[in-house]
Scaffold this active site. Structure first.
Site, short mmCIF file in Angstrom:
data_model
loop_
_atom_site.label_atom_id
_atom_site.label_comp_id
_atom_site.label_asym_id
_atom_site.label_seq_id
_atom_site.Cartn_x
_atom_site.Cartn_y
_atom_site.Cartn_z
N THR A 73 -26.43 -6.28 -5.96
CA THR A 73 -27.88 -6.45 -5.87
C THR A 73 -28.28 -7.71 -5.12
OG1 THR A 73 -27.84 -7.54 -8.04
CG2 THR A 73 -28.28 -5.18 -8.02
N SER A 74 -27.35 -8.29 -4.38
CA SER A 74 -27.63 -9.50 -3.60
C SER A 74 -27.35 -9.21 -2.13
CB SER A 74 -26.79 -10.68 -4.11
OG SER A 74 -27.02 -10.89 -5.48
N LYS A 75 -28.21 -8.41 -1.53
CA LYS A 75 -27.96 -7.89 -0.20
C LYS A 75 -29.23 -7.94 0.64
CE LYS A 75 -24.71 -4.57 -2.28
NZ LYS A 75 -23.47 -4.66 -1.54
N CYS A 109 -22.35 -1.96 4.00
CA CYS A 109 -22.57 -1.50 2.63
C CYS A 109 -22.82 0.00 2.69
CB CYS A 109 -23.76 -2.20 1.97
SG CYS A 109 -24.13 -1.56 0.32
N ASN A 111 -23.34 2.07 0.23
CA ASN A 111 -24.42 2.50 -0.65
C ASN A 111 -25.78 2.30 0.01
OD1 ASN A 111 -23.55 3.51 -3.37
ND2 ASN A 111 -22.33 1.64 -3.29
N SER A 313 -15.47 -6.26 -5.86
CA SER A 313 -16.50 -6.59 -4.87
C SER A 313 -16.95 -8.02 -5.10
CB SER A 313 -17.69 -5.64 -5.00
OG SER A 313 -18.72 -5.99 -4.10
N HIS A 318 -16.35 -3.95 -9.55
CA HIS A 318 -17.62 -3.26 -9.27
C HIS A 318 -17.97 -2.34 -10.44
CE1 HIS A 318 -20.56 -0.72 -7.10
NE2 HIS A 318 -20.69 -1.76 -6.29
N MET A 322 -18.18 1.05 -4.42
CA MET A 322 -18.87 0.79 -3.16
C MET A 322 -18.76 2.01 -2.26
SD MET A 322 -16.85 -1.76 -4.50
CE MET A 322 -15.52 -2.30 -3.40
N GLY A 323 -19.81 2.27 -1.48
CA GLY A 323 -19.77 3.42 -0.59
C GLY A 323 -18.70 3.32 0.47
#
Length: 404
Positions: A73-75, A109, A111, A313, A318, A322-323
């Site tokens: 959530t830090s993107k 990323c 996702n 991650s 995670h 991750m996608g």
């Protein structure tokens, strides 16, 4: 006796959207909406976006920013009309460490890739003539970090992106509309050893000083990955976040192995450089199917999955998967001899379903071998995305030296 307040420059006001994509969240910007100094790579851009997220934060909470204090959530994401022929938009992704004073631009990323198409359509970056009244809009995305193509199939209803639906994604609380993603030629084709395998081997031996010796499959598909056997680490592959993240010794061990893998893959020249490149490579461990209870309390049956996978991650396990790591898992599972393929039973496969901490995920990949070199031509998966909030983010103007 009171004193008059010191005069300070007002905050910058920048158009932005806060979006969920898959099991991640990030702040999305149109390139042209950023201040001039932040529209190009460099210290000004990074300083601005760090302040947006609220990093570096020694408290680890992101209280004074838009970040969520986790790697998921830090993107930040910057979208623009594409400079590449045959593409609609350029997509640039930045991973922001919670306590680090830098942004890692070295990877993608997967996702948040699912949110790029909807953002592009809603912000007029896709030719309106290509957006149907009802149906599917195909958005061709140039992933600028790694120079690869992603195709997003975005549902449209009444001329607008459809966000609600009944597609369920483990790791996401509520259902939403399904967005199918295709990652084209996700392997790095410039590696000397092979398109998918930087060393030219499907299995390598990593000798990690002070830690031990481990078999590893070093795979570059979607994102550089170091795959290990869960058993070699003392795990069974059913672990949830607390089992890893509450164990400082385990985190240090996994980071040391990741650093050695990064050197072997040619991403860095010395393990001391790994700390400045926390986003890539990623490290994961795999195991044959076994039943477990996911983090939501839902049982996952061994009969319903082909293998177990747990991935790190930004130094933590995670909460889902991750996608980009999912792309690598699908590609590695399709190649005989890799540790991922062996954990999945050892047979050739184009699709598989794997268990992760939050549940299960189905992915697919097409691979081929030419002149002894393996490469992956396409990986596919489904995700969902949703706008959580849109408007403006506010940032103190003094974050940019050139700001008035």
């Amino acid at each position: 006796m009171s004193h008059p307040p010191r005069r300070h420059a007002p905050q910058l006001k920048i158009p932005a959207a806060y979006m969920r994509g898959g099991t991640s969240k990030g702040v999305f910007f149109r390139l042209g909406d950023l201040p001039d100094a932040a529209q190009v790579p460099g210290a000004a851009r990074d300083a601005l976006l760090l302040r947006v997220i609220g990093s570096p934060d020694p408290y680890g909470k992101h209280t004074d920013g838009m970040g969520g204090a986790t790697s998921s959530t830090s993107k930040v994401v910057i979208i623009s009309k594409s400079s590449e022929s045959g593409h609609d938009v350029d997509y640039l992704y930045g991973q922001v460490p919670v306590d680090g004073d830098f942004i890692d631009w070295s990877g993608n990323c997967g996702n948040l890739s699912s949110a790029v198409g909807p953002f592009a359509i809603a912000n007029g970056l896709v030719d309106p003539d290509r957006v149907p009244r009802d149906g599917i809009c195909t958005v061709r995305i140039w992933q600028a970090n790694i120079g690869k193509t992603i195709i997003a199939h975005v549902p449209i209803t009444a001329g607008e992106v459809q966000e609600t639906g009944d597609f369920e994604l483990d790791g996401v609380t509520f259902p939403a509309a399904e967005i199918a993603l295709e990652f084209l030629d996700p392997a790095d084709e410039d590696d000397d050893g092979g398109a998918m395998f930087p060393t030219g081997h499907v299995v390598d031996t990593l000798e990690v000083a002070g830690v031990g010796t481990f078999r590893a499959s070093l795979v570059n598909a979607g994102v550089p990955m170091v795959f290990l056997e869960a058993g070699a680490l003392g795990y069974d592959g059913t672990e949830l976040q607390p089992a890893i993240n509450d164990d400082p010794a385990a985190l240090a061990k996994l980071e040391a192995i990741r650093a050695e893998g990064a050197v072997r893959m040619g991403l860095i020249t010395d393990v001391s450089q790994a700390a400045a490149r926390p986003l890539t490579p990623k490290i994961a461990f795999v195991a044959p199917p076994e039943g477990y209870v996911s983090s939501s309390g839902r049982p996952v049956r061994a009969a319903d999955i082909d293998l177990l996978a747990r991935a790190m991650s930004m130094g933590k396990l995670h909460h889902a998967m991750m996608g980009t790591a999912s792309v690598a898992i699908a590609a590695a599972a399709a190649v005989p001899g890799t540790l991922v393929n062996a954990a999945a039973g050892g047979r050739a496969r184009e699709t598989l379903c794997f268990g992760h901490p939050s549940g299960v995920l189905r992915v697919g990949a097409e691979v081929k071998q030419v002149d002894g070199r393996w490469t992956v031509t396409k990986a596919v998966m489904s995700r969902s995305a949703r706008v959580l909030m849109e408007g403006w983010v506010r940032v103190p103007a003094d974050v940019l030296p050139s700001a008035d």
